[in-house]
Design a protein around this motif. Sequence first.
Motif, PDB file in Angstrom:
ATOM      1  N   LEU A 117      19.907  18.713  86.434  1.00 15.88           N
ATOM      2  CA  LEU A 117      19.614  19.252  87.759  1.00 15.88           C
ATOM      3  C   LEU A 117      20.540  20.417  88.100  1.00 15.88           C
ATOM      4  O   LEU A 117      21.763  20.297  88.032  1.00 15.88           O
ATOM      5  N   ASP A 118      19.943  21.546  88.455  1.00 22.34           N
ATOM      6  CA  ASP A 118      20.705  22.739  88.827  1.00 22.34           C
ATOM      7  C   ASP A 118      19.892  23.502  89.871  1.00 22.34           C
ATOM      8  O   ASP A 118      18.908  24.163  89.550  1.00 22.34           O
ATOM      9  N   PHE A 119      20.314  23.401  91.128  1.00 21.95           N
ATOM     10  CA  PHE A 119      19.546  24.016  92.213  1.00 21.95           C
ATOM     11  C   PHE A 119      19.721  25.532  92.285  1.00 21.95           C
ATOM     12  O   PHE A 119      19.028  26.195  93.055  1.00 21.95           O
ATOM     13  N   ASP A 120      20.646  26.069  91.509  1.00 21.91           N
ATOM     14  CA  ASP A 120      20.858  27.520  91.525  1.00 21.91           C
ATOM     15  C   ASP A 120      19.891  28.254  90.602  1.00 21.91           C
ATOM     16  O   ASP A 120      19.835  29.490  90.613  1.00 21.91           O
ATOM     17  N   ARG A 121      19.144  27.515  89.793  1.00 25.32           N
ATOM     18  CA  ARG A 121      18.213  28.165  88.866  1.00 25.32           C
ATOM     19  C   ARG A 121      16.971  28.652  89.595  1.00 25.32           C
ATOM     20  O   ARG A 121      16.409  27.949  90.435  1.00 25.32           O
ATOM     21  N   SER A 122      16.538  29.821  89.236  1.00 24.23           N
ATOM     22  CA  SER A 122      15.288  30.364  89.766  1.00 24.23           C
ATOM     23  C   SER A 122      14.158  29.979  88.816  1.00 24.23           C
ATOM     24  O   SER A 122      14.407  29.556  87.674  1.00 24.23           O
ATOM     25  N   PRO A 123      12.903  30.128  89.230  1.00 23.64           N
ATOM     26  CA  PRO A 123      11.790  29.876  88.311  1.00 23.64           C
ATOM     27  C   PRO A 123      11.890  30.725  87.043  1.00 23.64           C
ATOM     28  O   PRO A 123      11.567  30.251  85.946  1.00 23.64           O
ATOM     29  N   GLU A 124      12.359  31.965  87.201  1.00 29.64           N
ATOM     30  CA  GLU A 124      12.498  32.838  86.032  1.00 29.64           C
ATOM     31  C   GLU A 124      13.575  32.317  85.080  1.00 29.64           C
ATOM     32  O   GLU A 124      13.425  32.398  83.850  1.00 29.64           O
ATOM     33  N   ASP A 125      14.662  31.762  85.657  1.00 29.81           N
ATOM     34  CA  ASP A 125      15.717  31.179  84.819  1.00 29.81           C
ATOM     35  C   ASP A 125      15.170  30.007  84.011  1.00 29.81           C
ATOM     36  O   ASP A 125      15.452  29.865  82.812  1.00 29.81           O
ATOM     37  N   PHE A 126      14.389  29.176  84.680  1.00 28.61           N
ATOM     38  CA  PHE A 126      13.857  27.989  84.008  1.00 28.61           C
ATOM     39  C   PHE A 126      12.847  28.392  82.929  1.00 28.61           C
ATOM     40  O   PHE A 126      12.800  27.787  81.856  1.00 28.61           O
ATOM     41  N   LYS A 127      12.056  29.406  83.219  1.00 36.57           N
ATOM     42  CA  LYS A 127      11.101  29.898  82.215  1.00 36.57           C
ATOM     43  C   LYS A 127      11.848  30.407  80.988  1.00 36.57           C
ATOM     44  O   LYS A 127      11.433  30.163  79.841  1.00 36.57           O
ATOM     45  N   ALA A 128      12.963  31.106  81.219  1.00 38.39           N
ATOM     46  CA  ALA A 128      13.747  31.615  80.090  1.00 38.39           C
ATOM     47  C   ALA A 128      14.286  30.465  79.239  1.00 38.39           C
ATOM     48  O   ALA A 128      14.336  30.559  78.004  1.00 38.39           O
ATOM     49  N   MET A 129      14.667  29.377  79.889  1.00 39.76           N
ATOM     50  CA  MET A 129      15.149  28.208  79.150  1.00 39.76           C
ATOM     51  C   MET A 129      14.019  27.592  78.333  1.00 39.76           C
ATOM     52  O   MET A 129      14.226  27.146  77.197  1.00 39.76           O
ATOM     53  N   LEU A 130      12.823  27.560  78.909  1.00 30.53           N
ATOM     54  CA  LEU A 130      11.668  27.061  78.157  1.00 30.53           C
ATOM     55  C   LEU A 130      11.359  27.978  76.975  1.00 30.53           C
ATOM     56  O   LEU A 130      10.987  27.506  75.888  1.00 30.53           O
ATOM     57  N   ASN A 131      11.516  29.283  77.182  1.00 30.78           N
ATOM     58  CA  ASN A 131      11.312  30.237  76.082  1.00 30.78           C
ATOM     59  C   ASN A 131      12.275  29.960  74.932  1.00 30.78           C
ATOM     60  O   ASN A 131      11.903  30.081  73.753  1.00 30.78           O
ATOM     61  N   ASP A 132      13.513  29.591  75.263  1.00 33.54           N
ATOM     62  CA  ASP A 132      14.501  29.302  74.222  1.00 33.54           C
ATOM     63  C   ASP A 132      14.065  28.126  73.351  1.00 33.54           C
ATOM     64  O   ASP A 132      14.415  28.049  72.170  1.00 33.54           O
ATOM     65  N   VAL A 133      13.296  27.217  73.943  1.00 36.44           N
ATOM     66  CA  VAL A 133      12.868  26.020  73.213  1.00 36.44           C
ATOM     67  C   VAL A 133      11.508  26.227  72.546  1.00 36.44           C
ATOM     68  O   VAL A 133      11.310  25.869  71.380  1.00 36.44           O
ATOM     69  N   PHE A 134      10.567  26.834  73.282  1.00 32.46           N
ATOM     70  CA  PHE A 134       9.185  26.914  72.801  1.00 32.46           C
ATOM     71  C   PHE A 134       8.747  28.331  72.412  1.00 32.46           C
ATOM     72  O   PHE A 134       7.582  28.538  72.054  1.00 32.46           O
ATOM     73  N   GLY A 135       9.645  29.286  72.506  1.00 30.80           N
ATOM     74  CA  GLY A 135       9.279  30.649  72.144  1.00 30.80           C
ATOM     75  C   GLY A 135       8.511  31.346  73.254  1.00 30.80           C
ATOM     76  O   GLY A 135       8.671  31.041  74.443  1.00 30.80           O
ATOM     77  N   ASP A 136       7.643  32.266  72.861  1.00 27.08           N
ATOM     78  CA  ASP A 136       6.934  33.097  73.838  1.00 27.08           C
ATOM     79  C   ASP A 136       5.708  32.425  74.444  1.00 27.08           C
ATOM     80  O   ASP A 136       5.058  33.002  75.326  1.00 27.08           O
ATOM     81  N   ASP A 137       5.387  31.221  73.985  1.00 29.28           N
ATOM     82  CA  ASP A 137       4.165  30.549  74.446  1.00 29.28           C
ATOM     83  C   ASP A 137       4.404  29.788  75.753  1.00 29.28           C
ATOM     84  O   ASP A 137       3.996  28.636  75.909  1.00 29.28           O
ATOM     85  N   VAL A 138       5.118  30.420  76.692  1.00 30.73           N
ATOM     86  CA  VAL A 138       5.447  29.795  77.975  1.00 30.73           C
ATOM     87  C   VAL A 138       4.880  30.659  79.092  1.00 30.73           C
ATOM     88  O   VAL A 138       5.021  31.886  79.076  1.00 30.73           O
ATOM     89  N   GLN A 139       4.238  30.025  80.062  1.00 28.22           N
ATOM     90  CA  GLN A 139       3.659  30.752  81.185  1.00 28.22           C
ATOM     91  C   GLN A 139       4.259  30.242  82.499  1.00 28.22           C
ATOM     92  O   GLN A 139       4.529  29.049  82.645  1.00 28.22           O
ATOM     93  N   LEU A 140       4.460  31.153  83.432  1.00 29.72           N
ATOM     94  CA  LEU A 140       4.974  30.832  84.764  1.00 29.72           C
ATOM     95  C   LEU A 140       3.996  31.331  85.811  1.00 29.72           C
ATOM     96  O   LEU A 140       3.584  32.490  85.787  1.00 29.72           O
ATOM     97  N   GLU A 141       3.618  30.449  86.728  1.00 23.83           N
ATOM     98  CA  GLU A 141       2.744  30.819  87.838  1.00 23.83           C
ATOM     99  C   GLU A 141       3.467  30.481  89.133  1.00 23.83           C
ATOM    100  O   GLU A 141       3.975  29.366  89.295  1.00 23.83           O
TER     101      GLU A 141
END
Length: 297
Positions: A255-279
């Motif tokens: 849990l980290d309330f300072d993360r933005s949606p873009e930050d979290f998407k970047a973390m998902l990218n680190d795990v799953f590569g470019d196949d991550v979408q944010l809406e």
Amino acid sequence: MQISHYLGAGESYYNRTQSVKHDQPVKESSTSSREAPFSTRLEGKTNLTYQISPANVKVADQDQLAILNQDMRPLSYRQADLADYYKQNGEQQDVVGMIKVDGQVMAYLRGDGSYAGRSGVQDLFRQAGGDVEKLKSLVEQHYPGSGEVEFFEQGEGPTNAEVFEMFNGSSYQAYSQEQIAIQKETEFNEMLAQDQAYRRKLMFDQTPQTAVFRVGGQVVGSMDDQGFADVGQALTTMADQRGVDREQLKSLFTLDFDRSPEDFKAMLNDVFGDDVQLETFSSQQAPSRAEIRSMSA
């Protein structure tokens, strides 16, 4: 030592003891819940559900559930049924043997082989290992001149209520009434707690999710406008399907309330590569957490 041994009483018994519940000291938290809001106290904590795999989950079979339900039956009675339970239990004659010291019942043996009693005395049943003569000898050895062993035909001994009163020196009826009163209060408090929990769950489920995350087009989580990322089984399942080590998900479940949606998407990218979408959505148009969870189920 006086021995009263009624013919027909079992010449052997089993040493299955009752489970004993030990009270554990409760440590008070050094930080009062009033010092910081709940969300702040959770910050930086990791939801360990990311480590749970199907291999960690065991479903009990019907026989195991039947045994558990039987063992837990007295604890599951509602206040309306508890009076009948204590009445029926008190009238039963389950005890087939007793150890007395100076005329006081110090331990007793039930027909099913279980036993209970004062510390040090009940253990004589175990030490005797089912041998009645050895039990007599042990009682004589530990309580010379004052010990007494008494056996009964199954179903012909004192009632459970009588044994309770001989053992505790107090009224079984008063005890049962006290337990019924406690259960009544417990049920009332449980009802209040359930109502509060239901209200909190409704509020939690209805929270607008201003960001939704997908991997390969499948919803794997969401985030509200306070920065709370809601992830769970959908994300771990996706990781398993793609051969991702679960430990790579740890930061996503922290849990980290300072993360933005873009930050979290970047973390998902680190795990799953470019196949991550944010809406993203405005708070007024955002779907609820319950709606997002139903999409990822």
